[in-house]
Scaffold this active site. Structure first.
Site, PDB file in Angstrom:
ATOM      1  N   HIS A  66     -11.862 -22.972  19.577  1.00  0.00           N
ATOM      2  CA  HIS A  66      -9.997 -22.862  19.569  1.00  0.00           C
ATOM      3  C   HIS A  66     -10.127 -24.607  19.170  1.00  0.00           C
ATOM      4  CE1 HIS A  66      -6.682 -24.141  22.331  1.00  0.00           C
ATOM      5  NE2 HIS A  66      -6.497 -23.449  21.264  1.00  0.00           N
ATOM      6  N   GLU A  69      -9.758 -24.936  15.626  1.00  0.00           N
ATOM      7  CA  GLU A  69      -8.237 -24.780  15.143  1.00  0.00           C
ATOM      8  C   GLU A  69      -7.101 -25.488  15.067  1.00  0.00           C
ATOM      9  OE1 GLU A  69      -4.904 -22.184  17.237  1.00  0.00           O
ATOM     10  OE2 GLU A  69      -6.755 -21.103  17.785  1.00  0.00           O
ATOM     11  N   HIS A  70      -7.550 -27.114  16.057  1.00  0.00           N
ATOM     12  CA  HIS A  70      -6.794 -28.043  16.463  1.00  0.00           C
ATOM     13  C   HIS A  70      -7.176 -28.781  15.350  1.00  0.00           C
ATOM     14  CE1 HIS A  70      -4.323 -27.236  19.923  1.00  0.00           C
ATOM     15  NE2 HIS A  70      -4.847 -26.124  19.746  1.00  0.00           N
ATOM     16  N   GLU A 146      -2.519 -27.708  26.991  1.00  0.00           N
ATOM     17  CA  GLU A 146      -2.259 -25.709  26.833  1.00  0.00           C
ATOM     18  C   GLU A 146      -3.054 -24.533  27.915  1.00  0.00           C
ATOM     19  OE1 GLU A 146      -3.527 -22.355  22.662  1.00  0.00           O
ATOM     20  OE2 GLU A 146      -3.826 -25.155  22.592  1.00  0.00           O
TER      21      GLU A 146
END
Length: 435
Positions: A66, A69-70, A146
């Site tokens: 993840h 992804e950023h 998040e």
């Protein structure tokens, strides 16, 4: 019959629904390019898939999937984060990414005339992300925010705890986004190592749907990857797909109660292990799910909301993976009604194993047919369908074939699914005020 997708060099070409032409080529390096050209469509969606998700992280790489992804949107040697954003905004396009437990996808939806730009930018990100130390620390804070936001959503909390309970001590039970502890601990070096191990030609799949030309897409992909410094060796083959027959072992937790006195409602979830993604009974599972909790006419909705007014949100869904799957029922209600709602959910879950009516069967099939066709009216859904066919199934069904598979489902098929699920051990999660 579905079209097989062997992992051997060459190009496959076949027509599907209403004149759409599908082609799939394995480029040097083992890169797979899979396109669907849809006559008359002026938009296109391009996706770059890597068959790695949160379940694949080594212990020292926890949270890396993840994190990437950023970070891939934070810039390359050729483009800053602002450059990437402005490039798509300037043409009215959009770019985004999704991380799952078993795959990651970076995609862009643009006009057909902007396909060359979209391929160049997305593959620049995939091949040449800087993973700058300053950006890394900045995004660490963003990801922690998040996760905190998700923890503030009781529905997300209940879903994560149910998944953990059904896949206890197995990588599938991990949160996709990682935990605060993992994100705080992971180093830039570990994320860089994860990136280098998994973002390679043999693991890359490019899917494109809409107003695209397959040969042009292949040429653009090859140029972009070469420009990003990836060596595309002749004779290389793609990475093997996950083994759907692999042995699955995980722990199990029957009950999770999370007191949250700051909430006005109790979130309820009941789950069992279910069918894996490639199980040939998946059409019957879809019909079962539509009857039990898939819409306003479903048993859960009618019994708990319409007849009794006990809840606003209630339903059910399937979440398949490679070697296993989960089936979940959910509801949110006033804490004083939680016990009754939970009892009714389980009662309907068990009662459907006694059989379904022909009216329910036909209504569910119609619901699935309509939803399937409507969902595939846009280029993103078509692009996604290709990616999942390549990564998960190793074959591509036409829409007509998929709908025919649903039409063949019988009441006996649904009852067999229902009986099997009802006999599985159940996990129950409750998030809300103590009562």
């Amino acid at each position: 019959m579905p079209h097989p997708l062997p992992l051997t060099p060459g190009t496959l070409t076949f027509e599907q629904d209403h004149g759409a032409v599908i082609r799939r080529t394995i480029l040097p390096g083992g890169v797979r390019v899979f396109t669907e050209t849809i006559p008359g469509m002026r938009s296109a969606t391009i996706g770059a898939w890597v068959g790695v998700g949160s379940r694949d992280e080594a212990p020292q790489h926890g949270g890396s999937t993840h994190f990437l992804e950023h970070l891939l949107f934070k810039g390359t040697a050729r483009r800053s984060a602002l450059d990437i954003a402005e490039t798509f905004d300037r043409v009215g396009g959009e770019a985004n990414a999704l991380t799952g437990k078993e795959h990651t996808c970076y995609y862009a939806r643009v006009l057909d005339t902007d396909v060359p730009m979209a391929i160049d930018v997305i593959l620049d990100m995939v091949t040449s992300a800087k993973l700058d130390e300053g950006d890394f620390e900045l995004e660490r804070g963003v990801i922690l925010e998040e996760i905190a936001m998700n923890e503030d959503d009781p529905g997300d909390v209940a879903q994560e705890r149910l998944t953990e309970s059904l896949y206890l001590d197995h990588p599938l039970g991990r949160p996709i986004g990682g935990t605060p502890q993992l994100i705080e601990a992971v180093s830039r070096g570990a994320v860089w190592e994860h990136y280098g191990q998994h973002y390679i030609p043999a693991g890359l799949i490019i899917t494109a749907a809409g107003g695209v030309d397959h040969d042009v897409v292949c040429a653009l992909v090859a140029d972009a990857l070469a420009g990003g410094g990836w060596h595309l060796a002749d004779g290389a083959t793609p990475l093997a797909r996950r083994d759907a027959c692999a042995r699955f072992e995980a722990g199990f937790r029957e009950e999770v109660v999370i007191p949250r006195n700051d909430l006005e409602q109790t979130q309820l979830m009941v789950g069992v292990r279910s069918l894996k993604a490639t199980d040939n009974r998946r059409a019957a599972l879809g019909v079962y799910s539509a009857i039990l909790g898939g819409g306003m006419s479903s048993r859960l909705f009618q019994e708990i909301r319409e007849k009794r007014g006990l809840t606003y949100a209630v339903g059910s869904y399937a979440a398949p993976s490679t070697e296993t799957g989960m089936y979940a029922l959910y509801a949110a209600c006033a804490p004083s009604k939680a016990k009754e709602v939970e009892r009714l959910m389980i009662a309907e879950f068990e009662r459907i194993a006694e059989g379904v009516t022909e009216n329910e069967l036909e209504r569910a099939k119609g619901q699935i047919a309509g939803a399937t066709v409507l969902r595939l009216e846009d280029s993103y859904s078509r692009m996604s369908r290709l990616g999942k066919a390549e990564l998960v199934f190793g074959e591509l069904w036409s829409i007509g074939e998929s709908l025919e598979d649903v039409r063949k489902v019988t009441a006996e098929d649904v009852q067999a699914i229902a009986s099997g699920l009802a006999s599985e051990p159940r996990s129950v999660v409750r998030v809300g005020p103590a009562t």
